[in-house]
Motif scaffolding. Structure first.
Motif, short mmCIF file in Angstrom:
data_model
loop_
_atom_site.label_atom_id
_atom_site.label_comp_id
_atom_site.label_asym_id
_atom_site.label_seq_id
_atom_site.Cartn_x
_atom_site.Cartn_y
_atom_site.Cartn_z
N ASN A 1 -72.15 -0.67 49.45
CA ASN A 1 -73.25 -1.50 49.96
C ASN A 1 -72.98 -2.99 49.77
O ASN A 1 -73.90 -3.74 49.48
N LYS A 2 -71.74 -3.42 49.87
CA LYS A 2 -71.42 -4.83 49.67
C LYS A 2 -71.06 -5.48 51.00
O LYS A 2 -69.98 -5.21 51.55
N PRO A 3 -71.95 -6.30 51.55
CA PRO A 3 -71.60 -6.98 52.80
C PRO A 3 -70.47 -7.98 52.54
O PRO A 3 -70.52 -8.73 51.57
N ILE A 4 -69.46 -7.98 53.38
CA ILE A 4 -68.33 -8.91 53.18
C ILE A 4 -68.57 -10.12 54.08
O ILE A 4 -68.59 -10.01 55.30
N LEU B 1 -60.91 -3.37 50.72
CA LEU B 1 -62.16 -3.32 51.49
C LEU B 1 -62.16 -2.07 52.36
O LEU B 1 -61.24 -1.84 53.13
N GLY B 2 -63.21 -1.25 52.19
CA GLY B 2 -63.30 0.00 52.95
C GLY B 2 -62.83 1.16 52.08
O GLY B 2 -61.85 1.03 51.35
N THR B 3 -63.58 2.28 52.12
CA THR B 3 -63.20 3.42 51.26
C THR B 3 -62.70 4.60 52.08
O THR B 3 -62.97 5.75 51.78
N GLY B 4 -61.97 4.29 53.18
CA GLY B 4 -61.30 5.36 53.93
C GLY B 4 -60.21 5.98 53.07
O GLY B 4 -59.87 5.45 52.00
N LEU B 5 -59.65 7.08 53.53
CA LEU B 5 -58.65 7.78 52.72
C LEU B 5 -57.44 6.89 52.41
O LEU B 5 -56.98 6.84 51.26
N LYS C 1 -52.37 -2.21 38.00
CA LYS C 1 -52.96 -3.37 38.68
C LYS C 1 -54.47 -3.36 38.46
O LYS C 1 -55.09 -2.29 38.36
N LYS C 2 -55.05 -4.57 38.41
CA LYS C 2 -56.51 -4.67 38.28
C LYS C 2 -57.10 -4.66 39.69
O LYS C 2 -56.79 -5.55 40.50
N VAL C 3 -57.90 -3.63 40.00
CA VAL C 3 -58.35 -3.41 41.38
C VAL C 3 -59.88 -3.50 41.50
O VAL C 3 -60.61 -2.92 40.70
N LEU C 4 -60.34 -4.22 42.54
CA LEU C 4 -61.76 -4.21 42.91
C LEU C 4 -61.84 -3.58 44.30
O LEU C 4 -61.13 -3.99 45.22
N HIS C 5 -62.70 -2.58 44.44
CA HIS C 5 -62.78 -1.83 45.70
C HIS C 5 -64.21 -1.93 46.24
O HIS C 5 -65.14 -1.49 45.57
N MET C 6 -64.37 -2.51 47.42
CA MET C 6 -65.72 -2.70 47.97
C MET C 6 -65.84 -2.05 49.36
O MET C 6 -64.85 -1.93 50.07
N ASP C 7 -67.07 -1.68 49.72
CA ASP C 7 -67.32 -1.13 51.05
C ASP C 7 -68.70 -1.60 51.50
O ASP C 7 -69.64 -1.60 50.72
#
Length: 447
Positions: free
Chosen positions: A252-255, A10-14, A28-34
């Motif tokens: 644009n994905k509200p958590i 969660l979060g696309t910081g560095l 690894k299977k990764v899902l990345h949301m922000d």
């Protein structure tokens, strides 16, 4: 979305983007949301300038003198890359360098008694510097030669110093160096923010000075690099790496909720759907109940139409104001970049002042730095809380990154990445793990 992942980020910081890249390369299977509509989180570069004005609640639109809004890419956090440092190593090993172009920062300067001086870091510069008297120069030159040859495993190079017991203060005394030399060596070469290092074992300080000298040796003008189009390019580069290895990205994905079962993370709920996972990586803003406030950093972004005085008209530079010079506990930093880095229109300069907040009037604390920049066309002030995780993830499997500190390089960020990796994987971080597998080209055809 209703799928099972090994890791959700969660979060696309560095920090988050590098970890998601490493995890993807490791299969690894990764899902990345922000929750934001842009990449980079707190380490983003904001464009156009209109958005930047809105972000800092500055009324109206930028004046015409600012040029085209789209020509601006303004960093929220001022940092450079050490040419021989860990982040450059990560970029090279993952080949993310193919998505980026870098320029060398033109000079590093240090503040002494109200004036700025070029930081001497080679023997020739040390002998020409007006920071020291003639005899001091000779002693400093001997010290630089000693550091360059220093090898903790070779007693001949130690000259009686015990790397694990002798303090840095002892080493300075051995070479009979004075307070001014302490100041610029500790703060402008070893890049410490306070003077605590003086009474700690000297090995780390000597390694830091070596890193500075080796970084400087690569390109000559300064040890720092900066990516064209701004630091926001870095997280995007690692996000591309993750995507090539099958990582899924959603902006644009509200958590709505981090779903827990028996004290352990099992998924993340967004827009009514739950994506399940075994481990979670996130920045502090997603888990306010698992972090603690650890101080504040003030950053003042200044737009100017001139280079900084007494820097030989450099179009990029760093200035370090050692804390002793301004009666503080921690240093004040100035990072300047300009149109030469495609972050501003022709003839415009961006200088960012930053330091750790020590009083109730942070803007007054950074006055010595702002005085060096006058005249300033527009100032943007941010004071951000620094958060540190209270949950290290052992039980919960939630791994939280640290906020970006006031240092002007990414070495502390890389230490955080290595620390999170070790806690997640149970093994020490190894740069080799980041190498792309030779047969893996997926969507990347250029070899």
């Amino acid at each position: 979305m209703n799928e099972e992942y090994d890791v959700i980020v969660l979060g696309t910081g560095l920090t988050e983007c590098i970890l998601s890249g490493i995890m993807s390369v490791n299969g690894k299977k990764v899902l990345h949301m922000d929750r934001n509509s842009y990449y980079g989180g707190d380490s983003a570069s904001i464009t156009p300038l209109e958005d930047f004005y809105k972000r800092f609640n500055i009324p109206g639109t930028p004046p015409e003198s600012m040029g085209k809004g789209r020509d601006w890419n303004v960093d929220l956090v001022p940092k450079f890359l050490m040419a021989n440092g860990q982040l450059v190593k990560m970029l090279l090993f993952t080949e993310v360098t193919r998505y980026l172009d870098f320029k060398v920062i033109e000079g590093s300067f240090v503040y002494k008694a109200g004036k700025i001086y070029k930081v001497p870091s080679t023997e020739t510069e040390a002998l020409a510097s007006s920071l020291m008297g003639l005899f001091e120069k000779r002693r400093f030159r001997k010290f630089l030669v000693y550091v360059a040859n220093f090898d903790a495993n070779d007693p001949k190079t130690l000259e009686g110093v015990d790397p694990h017991k002798s303090t840095m203060r002892d080493v300075y005394k051995k070479f009979d160096l004075g307070q001014d030399v302490f100041d610029f060596t500790g703060h402008a070469l070893a890049l410490y923010r306070t003077d605590d290092y003086l009474d700690q074992p000297c090995l780390e300080s000597i390694n830091r000075i070596k890193l500075y000298s080796e970084s400087l040796a690569r390109y000559g003008k300064s040890p720092y690099l900066y990516p064209l189009y701004g630091l926001g390019e870095l997280p995007q580069g690692f996000a591309r790496l993750s995507a090539i290895y099958g990582g899924t990205y959603m902006l644009n994905k509200p958590i709505e909720e981090i779903v827990m079962e028996n004290g352990k993370v099992v998924g993340v709920k967004s827009e009514g759907e739950v994506a399940r996972c075994k481990q979670l990586i996130c920045d502090p803003s997603y888990v306010s109940d698992r972090v603690t406030k650890a101080g504040q950093v003030i950053r003042v972004i200044c737009i100017m139409s001139h280079p900084i005085k007494n820097t030989s008209d450099a179009n990029s530079c760093q200035i370090i104001i050692p804390q002793n010079q301004v009666n503080r506990k921690s240093d004040i930093y100035v990072c300047m970049i300009s149109y030469a880095h495609n972050v501003a229109p022709q003839g415009k300069y961006i200088a960012i002042v930053s330091t750790t907040v020590e009083t109730n009037d942070p803007e007054k604390e950074i006055k010595p730095a702002l005085d060096l920049l006058e005249p300033v066309e527009q100032k943007f002030v941010s004071i951000s809380d620094q958060f540190a995780p209270t949950d290290l993830g052992t039980e919960s499997q939630i791994f939280i990154s640290r906020a970006y500190d006031a240092t002007t390089h990414f070495e502390t960020t890389c230490d955080d990445i290595k620390d999170i990796y070790k806690r997640m994987m149970g093994t020490e971080f190894d740069f080799e793990e980041m190498k792309r597998k030779k047969s893996d080209i997926f969507g990347d055809t250029e070899q």
